[in-house]
Design a protein around this motif. Structure first.
Motif, PDB file in Angstrom:
ATOM      1  N   ARG A   7       0.840  -1.199   0.000  1.00 46.26           N
ATOM      2  CA  ARG A   7       0.000   0.000   0.000  1.00 46.26           C
ATOM      3  C   ARG A   7       0.871   1.243   0.000  1.00 46.26           C
ATOM      4  O   ARG A   7       1.875   1.294   0.706  1.00 46.26           O
ATOM      5  N   ARG A   8       0.471   2.236  -0.774  1.00 46.44           N
ATOM      6  CA  ARG A   8       1.152   3.538  -0.769  1.00 46.44           C
ATOM      7  C   ARG A   8       0.289   4.483   0.037  1.00 46.44           C
ATOM      8  O   ARG A   8      -0.812   4.824  -0.372  1.00 46.44           O
ATOM      9  N   ASP A   9       0.787   4.888   1.176  1.00 47.74           N
ATOM     10  CA  ASP A   9       0.011   5.754   2.044  1.00 47.74           C
ATOM     11  C   ASP A   9       0.632   7.130   2.203  1.00 47.74           C
ATOM     12  O   ASP A   9      -0.024   8.121   2.048  1.00 47.74           O
ATOM     13  N   GLY A  10       1.873   7.215   2.531  1.00 46.69           N
ATOM     14  CA  GLY A  10       2.534   8.495   2.754  1.00 46.69           C
ATOM     15  C   GLY A  10       3.298   8.462   4.057  1.00 46.69           C
ATOM     16  O   GLY A  10       3.259   7.493   4.806  1.00 46.69           O
ATOM     17  N   ILE A  11       3.972   9.546   4.326  1.00 44.25           N
ATOM     18  CA  ILE A  11       4.769   9.632   5.547  1.00 44.25           C
ATOM     19  C   ILE A  11       4.823  11.093   5.983  1.00 44.25           C
ATOM     20  O   ILE A  11       4.769  11.997   5.148  1.00 44.25           O
ATOM     21  N   LEU A  12       4.892  11.296   7.267  1.00 42.62           N
ATOM     22  CA  LEU A  12       4.948  12.640   7.822  1.00 42.62           C
ATOM     23  C   LEU A  12       6.109  12.714   8.798  1.00 42.62           C
ATOM     24  O   LEU A  12       6.249  11.849   9.669  1.00 42.62           O
ATOM     25  N   TYR A  13       6.952  13.700   8.610  1.00 42.46           N
ATOM     26  CA  TYR A  13       8.031  13.978   9.547  1.00 42.46           C
ATOM     27  C   TYR A  13       7.685  15.265  10.270  1.00 42.46           C
ATOM     28  O   TYR A  13       7.242  16.229   9.643  1.00 42.46           O
ATOM     29  N   ALA A  14       7.885  15.294  11.570  1.00 42.87           N
ATOM     30  CA  ALA A  14       7.614  16.499  12.351  1.00 42.87           C
ATOM     31  C   ALA A  14       8.893  16.936  13.051  1.00 42.87           C
ATOM     32  O   ALA A  14       9.715  16.109  13.460  1.00 42.87           O
ATOM     33  N   SER A  15       9.064  18.244  13.178  1.00 41.30           N
ATOM     34  CA  SER A  15      10.236  18.790  13.834  1.00 41.30           C
ATOM     35  C   SER A  15       9.882  20.136  14.436  1.00 41.30           C
ATOM     36  O   SER A  15       9.060  20.876  13.892  1.00 41.30           O
ATOM     37  N   ASN A  16      10.470  20.433  15.556  1.00 44.22           N
ATOM     38  CA  ASN A  16      10.278  21.766  16.137  1.00 44.22           C
ATOM     39  C   ASN A  16      11.452  22.678  15.784  1.00 44.22           C
ATOM     40  O   ASN A  16      11.553  23.782  16.291  1.00 44.22           O
ATOM     41  N   ASP A  17      12.321  22.221  14.902  1.00 41.96           N
ATOM     42  CA  ASP A  17      13.458  23.007  14.454  1.00 41.96           C
ATOM     43  C   ASP A  17      13.529  22.921  12.929  1.00 41.96           C
ATOM     44  O   ASP A  17      13.887  21.881  12.368  1.00 41.96           O
ATOM     45  N   ALA A  18      13.182  24.001  12.248  1.00 43.87           N
ATOM     46  CA  ALA A  18      13.127  24.003  10.781  1.00 43.87           C
ATOM     47  C   ALA A  18      14.462  23.626  10.155  1.00 43.87           C
ATOM     48  O   ALA A  18      14.500  23.036   9.066  1.00 43.87           O
ATOM     49  N   LYS A  19      15.570  23.946  10.810  1.00 45.93           N
ATOM     50  CA  LYS A  19      16.884  23.612  10.252  1.00 45.93           C
ATOM     51  C   LYS A  19      17.130  22.104  10.243  1.00 45.93           C
ATOM     52  O   LYS A  19      17.910  21.612   9.448  1.00 45.93           O
ATOM     53  N   LYS A  20      16.476  21.383  11.142  1.00 43.05           N
ATOM     54  CA  LYS A  20      16.655  19.934  11.216  1.00 43.05           C
ATOM     55  C   LYS A  20      15.583  19.180  10.442  1.00 43.05           C
ATOM     56  O   LYS A  20      15.613  17.967  10.363  1.00 43.05           O
TER      57      LYS A  20
END
Length: 134
Positions: free
Chosen positions: A96-109
């Motif tokens: 299945r192709r669903d997607g992925i989400l990355y979260a960060s509180n530091d835009a540089k990282k």
């Protein structure tokens, strides 16, 4: 036409094969399939169940995001190949192709930072960066 002879457990081996692939995980099975598709006679052997060792335990991710740029073309080809396989063998492989989400509180990282996103976009990968309003 691709011909598969299923053998569950036997002390006898095929009398002849152009190639013997040892190990029926994802790599061995894929290799045997692609060779057979090209007309090569293949014997695929394993000590246990096909896909029953480490190939059956991974998370099954085929991700494009947050990869080294040199790996990205292979990851993108892999996604296309999964769709092709479903159509070729007429079996739902469960992919299945669903997607992925990355979260960060530091835009540089952030793995989707603007510099990385523009490079990935040039490679054909769609990346959307979300930011909270200021």
């Amino acid at each position: 036409m691709l011909r598969v002879e299923e053998v569950y457990d036997t002390p006898e081996f095929a009398s002849a094969a152009d190639v013997i692939v040892i190990g029926a995980g994802i790599v061995g099975t894929s290799t045997a399939y692609e060779l057979a598709r090209r007309g090569v006679s293949v014997a695929l052997v394993d000590k246990g169940i096909v896909g029953g060792e480490q190939s059956g335990r991974n998370w099954g991710w085929v991700r494009r995001q947050n990869r080294d740029m040199f790996e990205l073309p292979l990851a993108m080809r892999s996604l296309r190949r999964w769709s092709e396989l479903r159509d070729e063998i007429r079996i739902d492989l469960g992919f299945r192709r669903d997607g992925i989400l990355y979260a960060s509180n530091d835009a540089k990282k952030s793995p989707s930072g603007t510099r990385g996103a523009s490079r990935r976009a040039r490679s054909g990968l769609s990346v959307i960066c979300l930011a909270r309003p200021r």
